[in-house]
Design an enzyme around this catalytic site. Structure first.
Site, mmCIF file in Angstrom:
data_model
loop_
_atom_site.group_PDB
_atom_site.id
_atom_site.type_symbol
_atom_site.label_atom_id
_atom_site.label_comp_id
_atom_site.label_asym_id
_atom_site.label_seq_id
_atom_site.Cartn_x
_atom_site.Cartn_y
_atom_site.Cartn_z
ATOM 1 N N ASN A 1 4.327 -3.120 0.935
ATOM 2 C CA ASN A 1 5.768 -2.878 1.005
ATOM 3 C C ASN A 1 6.249 -3.468 2.326
ATOM 4 O O ASN A 1 5.970 -2.917 3.389
ATOM 5 C CB ASN A 1 6.014 -1.357 0.951
ATOM 6 C CG ASN A 1 7.455 -1.002 1.261
ATOM 7 O OD1 ASN A 1 8.340 -1.858 1.276
ATOM 8 N ND2 ASN A 1 7.703 0.277 1.520
ATOM 9 N N TRP A 2 6.940 -4.593 2.238
ATOM 10 C CA TRP A 2 7.357 -5.278 3.465
ATOM 11 C C TRP A 2 8.580 -4.647 4.125
ATOM 12 O O TRP A 2 8.971 -5.050 5.211
ATOM 13 C CB TRP A 2 7.643 -6.756 3.157
ATOM 14 C CG TRP A 2 6.400 -7.602 3.088
ATOM 15 C CD1 TRP A 2 5.106 -7.196 3.268
ATOM 16 C CD2 TRP A 2 6.354 -9.005 2.819
ATOM 17 N NE1 TRP A 2 4.250 -8.261 3.129
ATOM 18 C CE2 TRP A 2 4.993 -9.395 2.857
ATOM 19 C CE3 TRP A 2 7.313 -9.982 2.553
ATOM 20 C CZ2 TRP A 2 4.580 -10.716 2.638
ATOM 21 C CZ3 TRP A 2 6.899 -11.291 2.327
ATOM 22 C CH2 TRP A 2 5.555 -11.654 2.379
ATOM 23 N N LYS A 3 9.218 -3.716 3.436
ATOM 24 C CA LYS A 3 10.422 -3.080 4.000
ATOM 25 C C LYS A 3 11.421 -4.156 4.421
ATOM 26 O O LYS A 3 11.582 -5.140 3.713
ATOM 27 C CB LYS A 3 10.029 -2.135 5.139
ATOM 28 C CG LYS A 3 8.937 -1.170 4.689
ATOM 29 C CD LYS A 3 8.708 -0.025 5.612
ATOM 30 C CE LYS A 3 7.614 0.873 5.021
ATOM 31 N NZ LYS A 3 7.364 2.072 5.782
ATOM 32 N N HIS B 1 11.157 5.583 -2.502
ATOM 33 C CA HIS B 1 10.440 5.600 -1.228
ATOM 34 C C HIS B 1 11.097 6.623 -0.295
ATOM 35 O O HIS B 1 12.313 6.816 -0.340
ATOM 36 C CB HIS B 1 10.487 4.197 -0.592
ATOM 37 C CG HIS B 1 9.593 4.097 0.610
ATOM 38 N ND1 HIS B 1 9.986 4.537 1.849
ATOM 39 C CD2 HIS B 1 8.324 3.647 0.741
ATOM 40 C CE1 HIS B 1 8.980 4.349 2.699
ATOM 41 N NE2 HIS B 1 7.967 3.811 2.050
ATOM 42 N N GLU C 1 11.908 6.525 2.672
ATOM 43 C CA GLU C 1 13.011 5.990 3.501
ATOM 44 C C GLU C 1 14.299 5.916 2.684
ATOM 45 O O GLU C 1 15.391 6.097 3.215
ATOM 46 C CB GLU C 1 12.608 4.619 4.068
ATOM 47 C CG GLU C 1 11.604 4.783 5.203
ATOM 48 C CD GLU C 1 10.640 3.628 5.380
ATOM 49 O OE1 GLU C 1 10.890 2.521 4.855
ATOM 50 O OE2 GLU C 1 9.603 3.841 6.050
ATOM 51 N N GLU D 1 2.976 9.512 -0.607
ATOM 52 C CA GLU D 1 3.156 9.077 0.781
ATOM 53 C C GLU D 1 3.656 10.241 1.628
ATOM 54 O O GLU D 1 4.847 10.546 1.635
ATOM 55 C CB GLU D 1 4.177 7.940 0.838
ATOM 56 C CG GLU D 1 3.751 6.706 0.064
ATOM 57 C CD GLU D 1 4.412 5.454 0.612
ATOM 58 O OE1 GLU D 1 3.681 4.547 0.984
ATOM 59 O OE2 GLU D 1 5.652 5.415 0.699
ATOM 60 N N GLY E 1 4.212 4.853 8.971
ATOM 61 C CA GLY E 1 4.603 4.113 10.170
ATOM 62 C C GLY E 1 4.274 4.830 11.465
ATOM 63 O O GLY E 1 4.702 4.419 12.541
ATOM 64 N N SER F 1 0.177 4.599 6.840
ATOM 65 C CA SER F 1 -0.721 4.087 7.875
ATOM 66 C C SER F 1 -2.091 3.639 7.351
ATOM 67 O O SER F 1 -3.100 3.787 8.030
ATOM 68 C CB SER F 1 -0.881 5.114 9.006
ATOM 69 O OG SER F 1 0.360 5.348 9.638
ATOM 70 N N GLY G 1 2.529 -0.420 4.314
ATOM 71 C CA GLY G 1 3.698 -0.964 5.013
ATOM 72 C C GLY G 1 3.265 -1.934 6.102
ATOM 73 O O GLY G 1 3.021 -3.112 5.862
ATOM 74 N N GLY G 2 3.150 -1.412 7.319
ATOM 75 C CA GLY G 2 2.868 -2.239 8.501
ATOM 76 C C GLY G 2 1.723 -3.216 8.318
ATOM 77 O O GLY G 2 1.832 -4.407 8.663
HETATM 78 P P1 PGA Z 1 2.980 2.279 6.642
HETATM 79 O O1 PGA Z 1 4.076 2.406 5.487
HETATM 80 O O2 PGA Z 1 1.743 1.709 5.999
HETATM 81 O O3 PGA Z 1 3.584 1.366 7.663
HETATM 82 O O4 PGA Z 1 2.732 3.650 7.171
HETATM 83 C C1 PGA Z 1 3.738 2.818 4.191
HETATM 84 C C2 PGA Z 1 4.958 2.878 3.315
HETATM 85 O O5 PGA Z 1 6.012 3.313 3.776
HETATM 86 O O6 PGA Z 1 4.906 2.489 2.121
#
Ligand code: PGA
Length: 250
Positions: free
Chosen positions: A9-11, A96, A98, A168, A174, A214, A235-236
């Site tokens: 997930n590149w956000k 998600h 967010e 999640e 993050g 993470s 994500g990251g």
């Molecule tokens: P993260 O994000 O790996 O940076 O913690 C995961 C996500 O939000 O899908």
């Protein structure tokens, strides 16, 4: 029997040119491992570049959200699932944390979006997860039950069979604070039990439940060793070709 799915997930990161550069590096690094399905979900503006760059590879592309109907209309800045499908997407992330926290998405809209995505032929990756204070006050399973019962429990059994769930924990996203494999396993099991109660044992055994929060090359193995963890939403660590390849090739 459940094929793992490793999804990035590149956000709100990367341009089309950066997308192309990512795939040039990434594809050779994952060319020989075939044990998992692989997906990248870039921002909408990068989807064309990603579909182009991933053509002929086993990497599927996904959106990070979609509108809750497929009929076009006057809804500024929204994108229908059918548009994502037409642009070459296979997947879409829905609900998600967010989106839930910052953009007020609810279990009800998560369900509507999921239904629309299925109607368009996309594979929805539907996210659930608790906040830190919810975990600390022992309410994790209650929160997940509310998210499940108020959301994807409203799918038909046929629809449910086509989705992927992503667990999640919000406190792990993050933050660098990954859930221990034991915590993640316990919670995945609790989610699978919710699925069994609503859709039956067969549906529960078949649904893929990804862990997100993470995930990195150095912690993915421990998570994937657990029986109820079927992949990762990353994500990251999905932003760098070497890191995400390290997760995919766990
Ligand atoms: P993260 O994000 O790996 O940076 O913690 C995961 C996500 O939000 O899908």
């Amino acid at each position: 029997m459940r094929t793992p799915l490793m999804a990035g997930n590149w956000k709100m990161f990367k341009t089309p040119a950066e997308t192309k550069a990512f795939f040039e590096k990434f594809l050779p690094l994952v060319a020989t491992s075939t044990h998992a399905d692989v997906a990248i979900c870039p921002p909408f503006v990068d989807i064309a570049a990603a579909v182009d760059a991933a053509a002929g590879s086993r990497v599927g592309i996904g959106g990070q959200n979609c509108y809750w109907q497929n009929k076009e209309g006057a809804f500024t800045a929204e994108v229908t699932p059918a548009m994502l499908k037409a642009a070459g997407c296979t997947y879409v992330i829905i609900g998600h944390s967010e989106r839930r926290q910052y953009f007020h998405e609810t279990d009800e809209t998560v369900l509507k979006r999921t239904k629309a995505a299925l109607e368009a032929g996309l594979i929805p990756m539907v996210c659930v997860g608790e906040l830190l204070e919810e975990r600390e006050s022992g309410r994790t399973n209650e929160v997940l039950a509310t998210q499940f019962n108020g959301g994807i429990a409203g799918l038909t059994p046929e629809e449910f069979a086509k989705i992927v769930i992503a667990y999640e924990p919000v406190w792990a996203i993050g933050t660098g604070k990954v859930a221990t494999p034991e915590i993640a396993q316990d919670t995945h099991k609790a989610i699978r039990d919710l699925v069994a109660a609503k859709f039956g044992a067969e549906a529960a055994a078949a649904v893929r439940i990804l862990y997100g929060g993470s995930v990195k090359p150095d912690n993915v193995k421990g998570l994937m060793a657990k029986p109820d963890i079927d992949g990762a939403l990353v994500g990251g660590a999905a932003l760098k070709a070497e890191d995400f390849a390290g997760v995919v090739n766990f």
